[in-house]
Design a protein around this motif. Structure first.
Motif, PDB file in Angstrom:
ATOM      1  N   TYR B  34      54.364  51.277  80.354  1.00 25.25           N
ATOM      2  CA  TYR B  34      54.632  51.904  79.174  1.00 25.25           C
ATOM      3  C   TYR B  34      53.734  51.739  78.111  1.00 25.25           C
ATOM      4  CZ  TYR B  34      57.450  53.125  74.995  1.00 25.25           C
ATOM      5  OH  TYR B  34      57.832  53.809  73.881  1.00 25.25           O
ATOM      6  N   ARG B  36      50.705  51.870  78.575  1.00 25.63           N
ATOM      7  CA  ARG B  36      49.374  52.508  78.948  1.00 25.63           C
ATOM      8  C   ARG B  36      49.663  53.677  79.111  1.00 25.63           C
ATOM      9  NH1 ARG B  36      49.356  47.261  80.667  1.00 25.63           N
ATOM     10  NH2 ARG B  36      47.457  46.015  80.887  1.00 25.63           N
ATOM     11  N   TYR B  39      52.846  58.309  76.194  1.00 26.71           N
ATOM     12  CA  TYR B  39      53.953  58.295  75.369  1.00 26.71           C
ATOM     13  C   TYR B  39      54.017  57.162  74.782  1.00 26.71           C
ATOM     14  CZ  TYR B  39      59.114  58.056  74.740  1.00 26.71           C
ATOM     15  OH  TYR B  39      60.331  57.890  74.047  1.00 26.71           O
ATOM     16  N   GLY B  40      53.568  56.152  75.598  1.00 25.36           N
ATOM     17  CA  GLY B  40      53.860  54.745  74.754  1.00 25.36           C
ATOM     18  C   GLY B  40      53.051  54.449  73.733  1.00 25.36           C
ATOM     19  N   THR B  41      51.766  54.985  73.759  1.00 26.41           N
ATOM     20  CA  THR B  41      50.571  54.895  72.696  1.00 26.41           C
ATOM     21  C   THR B  41      50.835  55.651  71.642  1.00 26.41           C
ATOM     22  OG1 THR B  41      49.256  56.217  73.862  1.00 26.41           O
ATOM     23  CG2 THR B  41      49.130  53.858  74.244  1.00 26.41           C
ATOM     24  N   GLY B  42      51.810  56.622  71.708  1.00 23.98           N
ATOM     25  CA  GLY B  42      52.180  57.620  70.619  1.00 23.98           C
ATOM     26  C   GLY B  42      51.098  58.831  70.804  1.00 23.98           C
ATOM     27  N   GLU B  45      51.900  63.042  70.270  1.00 24.90           N
ATOM     28  CA  GLU B  45      53.201  63.316  69.589  1.00 24.90           C
ATOM     29  C   GLU B  45      52.975  64.422  68.401  1.00 24.90           C
ATOM     30  OE1 GLU B  45      56.036  60.076  67.258  1.00 24.90           O
ATOM     31  OE2 GLU B  45      54.347  59.472  68.577  1.00 24.90           O
ATOM     32  N   ILE B  47      53.639  66.158  65.121  1.00 24.88           N
ATOM     33  CA  ILE B  47      53.691  65.788  63.959  1.00 24.88           C
ATOM     34  C   ILE B  47      53.845  66.714  62.921  1.00 24.88           C
ATOM     35  CG2 ILE B  47      53.239  64.312  61.704  1.00 24.88           C
ATOM     36  CD1 ILE B  47      51.678  62.514  64.629  1.00 24.88           C
ATOM     37  N   VAL B 117      51.464  63.163  56.406  1.00 19.07           N
ATOM     38  CA  VAL B 117      52.206  62.338  57.487  1.00 19.07           C
ATOM     39  C   VAL B 117      50.922  61.533  58.155  1.00 19.07           C
ATOM     40  CG1 VAL B 117      53.517  61.600  59.117  1.00 19.07           C
ATOM     41  CG2 VAL B 117      54.221  63.580  57.602  1.00 19.07           C
ATOM     42  N   ARG B 118      50.930  60.235  58.234  1.00 11.83           N
ATOM     43  CA  ARG B 118      49.757  59.502  58.837  1.00 11.83           C
ATOM     44  C   ARG B 118      49.897  59.779  60.392  1.00 11.83           C
ATOM     45  NH1 ARG B 118      46.014  55.461  57.929  1.00 11.83           N
ATOM     46  NH2 ARG B 118      46.983  54.920  55.762  1.00 11.83           N
ATOM     47  N   VAL B 119      48.819  60.379  60.810  1.00 13.14           N
ATOM     48  CA  VAL B 119      48.825  60.513  62.328  1.00 13.14           C
ATOM     49  C   VAL B 119      48.204  59.280  63.037  1.00 13.14           C
ATOM     50  CG1 VAL B 119      48.083  61.908  64.157  1.00 13.14           C
ATOM     51  CG2 VAL B 119      48.984  63.041  62.140  1.00 13.14           C
ATOM     52  N   ARG B 121      47.622  55.855  63.161  1.00 11.01           N
ATOM     53  CA  ARG B 121      48.068  54.431  62.560  1.00 11.01           C
ATOM     54  C   ARG B 121      47.520  53.355  63.230  1.00 11.01           C
ATOM     55  NH1 ARG B 121      53.815  55.861  64.408  1.00 11.01           N
ATOM     56  NH2 ARG B 121      52.560  56.347  66.098  1.00 11.01           N
TER      57      ARG B 121
ATOM     58  N   LEU C  66      53.355  48.893  72.256  1.00 12.62           N
ATOM     59  CA  LEU C  66      54.526  49.465  71.883  1.00 12.62           C
ATOM     60  C   LEU C  66      54.816  49.739  70.639  1.00 12.62           C
ATOM     61  CD1 LEU C  66      56.606  47.716  74.740  1.00 12.62           C
ATOM     62  CD2 LEU C  66      54.799  49.337  74.907  1.00 12.62           C
ATOM     63  N   CYS C  69      55.874  52.862  68.313  1.00 16.71           N
ATOM     64  CA  CYS C  69      57.050  53.774  68.378  1.00 16.71           C
ATOM     65  C   CYS C  69      58.164  53.110  67.416  1.00 16.71           C
ATOM     66  CB  CYS C  69      57.524  53.454  69.908  1.00 16.71           C
ATOM     67  SG  CYS C  69      56.261  53.751  71.135  1.00 16.71           S
ATOM     68  N   ARG C  73      56.926  56.512  60.536  1.00 13.79           N
ATOM     69  CA  ARG C  73      55.673  57.274  59.970  1.00 13.79           C
ATOM     70  C   ARG C  73      55.373  57.024  58.777  1.00 13.79           C
ATOM     71  NH1 ARG C  73      52.159  59.142  63.556  1.00 13.79           N
ATOM     72  NH2 ARG C  73      53.263  60.017  65.578  1.00 13.79           N
ATOM     73  N   GLU C  74      54.020  56.534  58.446  1.00 11.94           N
ATOM     74  CA  GLU C  74      53.511  56.076  57.147  1.00 11.94           C
ATOM     75  C   GLU C  74      53.080  57.409  56.315  1.00 11.94           C
ATOM     76  OE1 GLU C  74      50.367  53.215  56.198  1.00 11.94           O
ATOM     77  OE2 GLU C  74      50.679  52.768  58.255  1.00 11.94           O
ATOM     78  N   LYS C  75      53.248  57.445  54.974  1.00  7.91           N
ATOM     79  CA  LYS C  75      52.911  58.666  54.252  1.00  7.91           C
ATOM     80  C   LYS C  75      51.454  58.188  53.699  1.00  7.91           C
ATOM     81  CE  LYS C  75      56.583  61.351  53.860  1.00  7.91           C
ATOM     82  NZ  LYS C  75      56.757  61.153  55.180  1.00  7.91           N
ATOM     83  N   LEU C  76      50.514  59.229  53.817  1.00  9.38           N
ATOM     84  CA  LEU C  76      49.192  59.465  53.434  1.00  9.38           C
ATOM     85  C   LEU C  76      49.408  60.225  51.877  1.00  9.38           C
ATOM     86  CD1 LEU C  76      47.133  60.287  56.456  1.00  9.38           C
ATOM     87  CD2 LEU C  76      47.152  58.126  55.018  1.00  9.38           C
TER      88      LEU C  76
END
Lengths: 476, 216, 1010
Positions: B34, B36, B39-42, B45, B47, B117-119, B121, C66, C69, C73-76
């Motif tokens: 997961y 790796r 889906y696990g690392t986001g 996704e 947004i 929205v921060r992509v 992170r 992990l 998840c 979500r943070e705001k910018l």
């Protein structure tokens, strides 16, 4: 009864107490030894369980406080970053040593007297190791990350530090716990089968049946059993030495005066066996009285264990002497101060208590009457348990209170949580043990039967107290 | 007395043992997997941004350089999120009636910022510095991917520590001439690692892997 | 690269103190900082998000990859209009000044996206020279104090500033008819030219009004002494560095009196073996200066005059300074021998000697000191006199300051009393009866920063702006002015002293910014201010001013002043003085002979001064430089006196004098004068906040009704109760170990041999790692000879590295978190010991004991040899601390951040991770500063310059005792110091090879007193 006692007295004078009193028949043995398991619950047992239940609650509350508040819930500080936590850990691990020693080493040396006490000691070992195993996790500032001590390929591409003793602790303890469990359980299987067959109600029979892994006592079963048991014995023999050696590295590899000592491994192992036997004694003496194991756990067993305690006690004392000698001989001012501080410092009382319990008290075992007196044995074994705890506290915490730079010196005072974790874990240990006595055969029935057969063919240390007597023994 | 267990019991018993053992191992393996998988690392996704901003249009059609909006990428840790004022540099003239830009105009007049929205992170304890990378020939595309092809920005790299270290240990295949730093399409002919070594000499690229390089 | 009209200033890191930008946009147009604090806007890209995220760290970090998840979500949040000069994630630095007893201390303040986070000294300012003290640095904490006053209340009605201004205006007008006969002002002593103008305006409007100045521990006696000696209240400016022999008559000139920061810098420069000076200190309490002395002569404060006269007599008698004959008087006492030796030493160093008198000493002592300096020919060399630029009211002692006002208040002769002085009801002697008469004043107006006793009693209270929110100005002792410029728009509704006085001057509507600015326009001889419209327009388009093309020539000058933090115009020249020995003699004669018995000395506290910093948690937990006591005060007394009174440290004692009683803990201080009890004031106020309430007792009741603030007749008896004192150092002797070394200069030669055993290579089975090939090999050198033990470094470190305050209980459990502690050791008899101070933080061992025991590699070595502590990897076994021989690691036993108020979270330095519960932490050599310097250097392809990467402690140190730099650069200062003959390594025998080297403290005792 009285006649029996007299004859026993006479015999004792001649050749020491027997490893088995009388020649009870298989059935008698089965009945007597399974009685605590299959018989009705005793009130004393229930009351004791309730009492310990209180302690266990205290323990759970303390654990909760530790997780909720953090290590700050304890008295630890800078410089004393380790105190009751690691003291308890080393203490329990040490206690957990008697089991494997008795089961494995004495087995390999074919010591007859081990048979009736080995499972008892193994169970104690398991529970002690379980208690000990908790501390390395709960003493972490961030316990939920404990798995970072286990080597595995992570996306961080970071590995544990194998130069540190702590990851090796993880290996040592988990290995020891696993092997001790297998050893103990393997030994249980034939008796579980006996329990299954002797049980009256179906529920018990099913449960014991599953636990017995379908043991039928066929020749093939026995052959596999022997091989497996011997293998495990061979496996766990080095563990007796290795586990506490590695635990001692937790301190020996540091450079803190009072920790930084090459004598620690042997000294810790001796101490471990010392405290382990003391704990077996502490538990065995009341159990033997209450559960009527007198006949199979005789003065011979007690006396031999007393001798082992005397021997290991002397080794520990030697350790104390050597520590001081080396501190003086090294000419290292810090080292010397650390040991002077034990005699003159603020924690002097604990140090003196340790000396009394571990060095002075065991000396009574030079006398036979003491080795054979349940009361003396019980008291001294308690003293030794206390003394060994004190020893670990003095080594770990007291050394930390006074190290190199005087400006950073500070003292340590425990909080209620520290006490809760100490007494709570003792209660938990006791609870597990009570459950063991109630639901599993604490004395290896088949081994005793075996022993009796050997004795019938004129083994040493046996005498005839007459069948009638035997029956009485069983009834008592 | 009747047999306590039927012969089937043995089979069930063995099965249970196997399941227990396999289950324990499987859980560990699953968790490690997961961590790796995208889906696990986001990664990938989708947004939803408050303003439907299409990088494809701005980069491909209008050929606007990344640095026109992300102004501080060459001199600050943060690349910089364009201010409303910057948006309106153009959009006060073009598309100044478009309903898509209502929020932008509202922001300008109300003084309330646009809550993007921060992509990408990074954990709080990671101190990534854009300028340090951009000035040493690590192009935008290396970490952010083909932004010029993204309707909405998504995370294309796993952004985990191992991924960072891979490049810090062997940066050469990922270096490019500074002139091409913002190019989405630049591809050298020949061995890129070889070119990377030359560029590394030229720009004095010395990526470090000491912890304090990123953690403070 | 596109510049988008971003400013030319402030783009570099805050470490470059030469290039600040101005912030005048604040007052005109929409200030960027205020926009910063709109809802949500505090989540700038590299800003708060970092920390709010960290709150979630705990469990999510456990899941490593992990984690993503679980985290929302943070705001910018970008700017709507880019704030001129503010680059998100890049700190700016701005020059301003804070007041120290009315005088300016030039400061440079670091600001992140409009949030001030760190206060440092302005290296170009004469009263700072780059250094700062603990108090000045801790002021930034007050800015975000959630408990600070907000808004304006008049008779329990909350007012807007507009309404308040109107009511103030009305009040003022009401006084016009009788020319302000019943209008009085009680202000802090201040050197502000703007306030001076306003006072003048007010007195023009209300000729019969009066200004009094009050602060509990001012410099009135010093100026009075100058008036006695020279006929007018001058300020003595001491050139400590130019003096070979210094006699301090209870003057704590290194920590408190005069310009302590400049004194410290100059003094330290004279503590190197090459050009050693010699310091004699005659004092009762053990002060920082006393710790630095070569000879510390302990005596009751009342006996200092006698000793001074004995020295004067010696100088007159034996050394031919006849002028001193009428002033001197031979002494028989225990210090006669010392007096002779001191006099001889002073006489040998004519023109190169210096006599200083302590602020607490009566005017006569100051006058005598002036006379001695005059006779020794020190005038113009080691001491110069300047017209005081501080408004100090009537000056002099308590009575001459407050007597008149107190009487008027008692007689109800005052209708309106405007108070800007700090909490006079708490600090003024009870005899004056302010507590009783003040509440009777019909309209009492109090400007204050926090709720206090005076505010409670006031009819009309105004919340005061923090100096980082306010426009103003201050002068240094030498007349150099600094414009006090705000870094942030007020966080709460509040006003400034300028605005308040302006309301009475009838110009309240102008606003502080215009008043200050126009005042300086006039002072600098520029024409009258342009019509307001133009001015506002000029400021309204920041881009213009920032491109440095202002409309009006004054703008350019104004810009320079603000960015440099200095205005050299209008600094008065040194005064020429003529000594009036007659008056000095009379003043001395007028001083009553010291009475016998136990002496009570009420002194300003090292941390809280007169109590104004009582609510500052940093200062509360900052260990007293001498006693290492935190959070509270204690009655300090000598071991002998303690024995005589049957008192032990921690005993609660009842202290009575003149019918007044206070109860507080006693603390035995080695080296304290016998028959004297030092009582630090400022604690135990009647109105206190959460911080002040923690501990401490009020010492003011024992203060005599008039100066000097010490007098005999104290009775002390233990109550039998015990108090747990939170002292960070439990053991003050070195147990004969080589920890903090000090050596007499004469014996430095032979000491060198012993030092060789404490440095250099050692036999080892492993070849030590070789870092000599690396580009940088960071190292530090701490010169114990320069260190005066003031502790400024501790607070600098706390501010820079987001170090939490843990509270008294945790300090009692010895869990204080300061990364850098200043240890203090005593040598010799407990009655009269000598002391050594030793700053100790992680010494970054090259063979670090902490590293090999960490099971998870959370503390490891960098390629440059730094010992790195990686918080996010730490699981908290604490083994590293157990194995650290220096015990410099700190553990987050509790979640010390959980309780922090939101307003305080934005104080934290975004460049440093905020540590979670259960994590170990320690000094990192300010790695964030190193990395910032490295990146900005490498971005333009150059090496890191010598002064680019400076840790907070080294930057703050007024004595330059801490030096940091690259050991692989043979030219660097730190390399030279590592090669110094006095260099040694702490616990060298352990083979840890620390990167921080220490230099032996050199003492220069007088052989005649050996």
């Amino acid at each position: 009864m009285s006649t029996a006692q007299k004859t026993l007295e006479e015999v004792h004078e001649l050749e020491g107490p027997p490893v088995l009193v009388g020649r009870p028949g298989d059935r008698a043995l089965t009945e007597s030894l399974l009685e605590p398991v299959l018989g009705r619950t005793r009130r004393g047992w229930l009351l004791l369980l309730l009492a310990l239940g209180g302690g266990v609650t205290f323990w759970l509350i303390s654990l909760g406080a530790t997780f909720a508040i953090g290590i700050g819930a304890w008295g630890n500080n800078i410089p004393v970053a380790w105190a009751y936590d690691i003291t308890n850990f080393v203490w329990w691990i040490g206690i957990g040593h008697a089991g494997t020693l008795i089961s494995a080493i004495l087995l390999l040396f074919q010591q007859k007297w081990r048979t009736s006490i080995n499972r008892f000691a193994e169970a104690m070992t398991l529970f002690a190791v379980a208690m000990a195993g908790l501390y390395p996790i709960i003493h972490l500032g961030r316990p939920w990350l404990f798995w970072w001590l286990i080597p595995y390929p992570s996306t961080l591409q970071v590995w544990p530090n194998f130069k540190s003793a702590l990851p090796w602790d993880v290996f040592a303890i988990s290995t020891y716990a696993t092997v001790s469990f297998l050893f103990w359980y393997l030994g249980l299987i034939p008796d579980l089968a006996t329990a299954r067959d002797a049980a009256r109600d179906r529920a018990r029979r099913v449960v014991y049946g599953i636990m017995a892994f379908g043991w039928r006592g066929s020749a093939r079963h026995w052959q596999h059993y022997r091989i497996g048991y011997l293998l495990l014995a061979g496996l766990s023999t080095p563990l007796v030495v290795s586990v506490h050696t590695i635990v001692s590295f937790d301190f020996a590899i540091s450079q803190l005066p009072g920790w930084h000592t090459t004598i620690f491994p042997p000294y810790f192992v001796a101490g471990a066996i010392f405290s382990g036997f003391a704990m077996v004694m502490t538990l065995m003496i009341p159990a033997r009285r209450l559960l009527g194991y007198r006949q199979v756990v005789t003065e011979r067993h007690l006396e031999n264990m007393a001798k082992v305690m005397l021997a290991t006690g002397l080794m520990v004392s030697y350790g104390y002497v050597m520590e001081h000698f080396i501190a003086w001989y090294s000419g290292n001012a810090f080292e010397q101060f650390a040991f002077l501080n034990r005699w003159e410092g603020r924690y002097r009382a604990i140090w003196l208590a340790q000396l009394f319990c571990n060095v002075v008290a065991p000396q009574v075992f030079w006398f036979r009457w003491a080795r054979r007196s349940e009361v003396v044995l019980f008291v001294v074994s308690i003293l030794i348990n206390v003394g060994m705890w004190a020893e670990r506290f003095v080594i770990i915490a007291v050394s930390l209170t006074r190290d190199f730079v005087p400006s950073s010196w500070a003292n340590y005072a425990p909080t209620w949580v520290d006490w809760g974790l100490l007494f709570g874990s003792i209660s938990m240990f006791g609870t597990l043990f009570l459950l063991f006595l109630r639901f599993l055969p604490a004395i290896p029935i088949f081994e005793v039967k075996e022993l009796r057969r050997e004795l019938e063919h004129g083994g040493p240390g046996v005498h005839d107290a007459g069948p009638g007597h035997a029956v009485e023994e069983v009834r008592s | 007395m009747s047999a306590l267990f039927t012969p089937r019991a043995n089979g069930i018993f063995k099965a249970v043992l196997v399941i227990l053992v396999a289950g324990a191992g499987g859980t560990v393996a699953a968790l490690m997997g997961y961590a790796r998988v995208p889906y696990g690392t986001g990664q990938q996704e989708q947004i939803q941004q408050p303003v439907v901003f299409d990088h494809r249009h701005h980069v491909q059609d209008d050929l606007i350089d990344c640095r026109y909006c992300h102004t501080t990428v060459e001199r600050a840790p943060s690349a910089g999120i364009p201010s409303t004022e910057l948006c309106l540099n153009c959009h006060s003239q073009v598309w100044n009636k478009s309903p898509l830009l209502d929020l932008v105009r509202a922001s300008w007049f109300s003084g309330q910022p646009i809550p993007w929205v921060r992509v990408h992170r990074l954990p709080a304890f990671v101190y990534f510095n854009h300028s340090a990378h951009v000035n040493k020939g690590v192009g935008c595309v290396e970490c952010h991917g083909r932004v010029d092809r993204m309707a909405a920005i998504e995370q294309v790299a796993p952004l985990n520590m191992g991924w960072c270290l891979d490049c810090h240990r062997d940066p050469y295949p990922r270096l490019r001439p500074l002139e091409e730093i913002t190019s989405m399409t630049w591809m050298p002919e020949g061995d890129r690692a070889q070119l990377g070594r030359e560029l590394a000499r030229k720009y004095d690229v010395k990526p470090r892997t000491s912890c304090y390089t990123c953690h403070r | 690269m596109p510049s988008l009209g971003l400013p030319i200033y402030g783009q570099q890191s805050g470490l470059d103190a030469r290039r600040w930008r101005t912030l005048e946009e604040h007052d005109a147009g929409a200030p960027p900082a205020s926009r910063e604090f709109q809802p949500g806007a505090d989540l700038a890209p590299e800003g708060l998000g970092r920390r709010s995220f960290l709150q979630l760290l705990g469990a999510s970090a456990a899941l490593g990859g992990l984690a993503a998840c679980q985290v929302p979500r943070e705001k910018l949040v970008p700017y709507v209009r880019p704030a001129a000069g503010v680059v998100p994630s890049v700190p700016g630095a701005y020059a301003t000044a804070a007041s120290d007893r009315g005088y300016a201390v030039g400061l440079v303040v670091t600001s992140w996206e409009g949030r001030p986070t760190k206060i440092e000294g302005n290296r170009d300012h004469p009263a700072s020279l780059g250094g700062t003290d603990a108090i000045r640095q801790a002021l930034v904490l007050d800015l975000y104090d959630p408990a600070r006053l907000a808004g304006f209340r008049h008779d329990r009605r909350d007012l807007s500033w507009g309404a308040a201004l109107a009511e103030l205006g009305a009040l003022a007008r009401a006084h016009e008819k009788d020319q302000g006969a019943r209008l009085r002002f009680l202000v802090e002593p201040t050197s502000s030219p703007t306030l001076a103008d306003l006072r003048a305006r007010i007195l023009r409007r209300f000729p019969r009004a009066r200004f009094d100045a009050w602060s509990a521990f001012g410099e009135g006696q010093a100026r009075e002494g100058a008036r006695v000696a020279f006929g007018r209240p001058l300020d003595a400016v001491h050139a400590v560095g130019a003096a070979d022999v210094i006699l301090s008559l209870e003057s704590d000139f290194l920590a408190h009196d005069g310009d302590p920061l400049r004194h410290g810098r100059e003094f330290a420069a004279r503590r190197e073996p090459a050009n050693l000076n010699r310091l004699y200190v005659a004092e009762a309490g053990f002060t920082v200066t006393g710790g630095a002395a070569d000879h510390r002569l302990r005596m009751r404060s009342a006996d200092v005059l006698g000793f001074a006269r004995a020295v004067a007599a010696e100088l007159a008698g034996r050394h031919g300074l006849g002028a001193l004959a009428p002033l001197g008087a031979p002494a028989a006492g225990p210090h006669a021998k010392a007096a002779a030796a001191v006099a001889a030493d002073l006489a040998r160093a004519r023109g190169r000697s210096l006599v200083l008198a302590g602020a607490a000493q009566p005017a006569a002592v100051h006058a005598l000191a002036a006379a001695m300096n005059d006779a020794l020919g020190n005038g113009g060399k080691t001491v110069t006199y300047r017209e005081s630029v501080v408004f100090d009211g009537a000056g002099g002692g308590v009575r001459s300051r407050l007597g008149a006002l107190a009487t008027e208040l008692r007689d109800g002769a005052v209708d309106t009393l405007v108070v800007t002085a700090w909490n006079p009801l708490h600090t003024a002697p009870a005899e004056l009866g302010l507590r009783e008469s003040f509440p009777e004043v019909r309209s009492s107006i109090v400007l204050a920063y926090r709720e206090d006793e005076t505010v409670r009693a006031a009819r009309f209270r105004l919340a005061q702006a923090h100096f980082l929110e306010a426009w103003g100005d201050l002068r240094a002792r030498d007349g150099t002015a600094t414009i006090v410029q705000p870094l942030v728009a007020p966080l709460v509704e509040c006003t400034t002293e300028v605005d308040l006085l302006a309301a009475f001057a009838g110009v309240g509507q102008l606003g502080a910014y215009r008043i200050v600015r126009d005042g300086w326009r006039a002072r600098a001889g520029f024409g009258p201010p342009p019509p307001p419209a133009a001015g506002r327009e000029a400021a309204a388009s920041p881009a213009d001013t920032n491109r440095g093309v202002p409309r009006d020539p004054f703008e350019l000058r104004w810009e320079e002043w603000l960015s440099a933090g200095l205005v050299r115009e209008g600094a008065p020249a040194p005064a020429t003085v003529a000594l009036d020995a007659e008056r000095v003699a009379r003043a001395i004669a007028a001083v009553p002979a010291p009475a016998a018995g136990l002496e009570a000395r009420v002194v300003p506290d090292a941390r809280l001064l007169d109590g104004r910093h009582s609510e500052n948690a940093w200062l509360r937990e900052f260990p007293d430089p001498v006693t290492k006591l935190t959070w509270e005060n204690a009655a300090l007394l000598s071991p002998a006196t303690a024995r005589r009174l049957g008192i032990a440290s921690g005993d609660e004692v009842e202290l009575a004098r003149g019918g007044r009683k206070v109860v507080g803990p006693a603390l035995v201080v080695p080296g304290h004068a016998d028959d004297s009890v030092t009582l630090p004031a400022g604690y135990g106020q009647r109105v206190q906040g959460a911080v002040g309430r923690v501990a401490g007792f009020d010492a003011y009741p024992l203060r005599p009704a008039d100066d000097p603030p010490f007098a005999a007749g104290l009775e002390a008896r233990p109550t039998g109760r015990r108090v747990l004192l939170a002292i960070t150092q439990g053991h003050f002797t070195m147990e004969g170990r080589a920890i903090a070394l000090a050596e007499d200069a004469s014996r430095l030669g032979e000491a060198a041999h012993r030092l060789d055993e404490l440095r250099g290579a050692q036999p080892t089975i492993h070849a030590p790692a070789d870092y000599s090939k690396e580009e940088y090999r960071w190292g530090m050198a701490i010169d114990l000879s320069r260190c005066i033990g003031c502790g400024a470094c501790t607070v600098a470190c706390q501010a820079e590295n987001n170090i939490p305050v843990v509270g008294k209980d945790q300090v009692l459990r010895s869990r204080e978190m300061h990364w850098l502690r200043v240890d203090r050791y005593y040598e010799g008899s407990p009655e009269d010991p000598r002391s050594v101070s030793q700053p100790l933080a992680c010494v970054h061992c090259e063979a670090a004991p902490c590293e090999y025991v960490c099971p998870v590699n959370a503390t490891v070595h960098s390629d440059e040899g730094l010992n790195e502590m990686v918080y996010n990897r730490c699981v908290g076994t604490r083994y590293c601390s157990n194995n650290c021989p220096y015990k410099v690691r700190r553990f987050n036993y509790l979640d010390y951040r959980g309780t922090v108020a939101p307003s305080l979270k934005i104080l934290q330095n975004p460049d440093v991770t905020v540590r979670a519960r259960g994590v170990m932490e320690k000094c990192t050599y300010c790695t964030q500063r190193i990395e910032r310097a490295r990146i900005s250097a490498r971005n333009v392809g150059r090496k890191i310059g010598p002064d680019e990467a400076v840790p907070a402690c080294a930057q703050a140190c007024p004595a330059e005792a801490i030096v940091f730099g690259n050991l692989n650069d043979p030219a660097s200062r730190v390399s030279r110091l590592h090669g110094d003959a006095r260099r040694y390594d702490l616990l060298h025998e352990l083979g840890t090879r620390p990167r921080t080297a220490y230099l032996v403290k050199v003492r220069n005792p007088n052989p005649e007193l050996a």
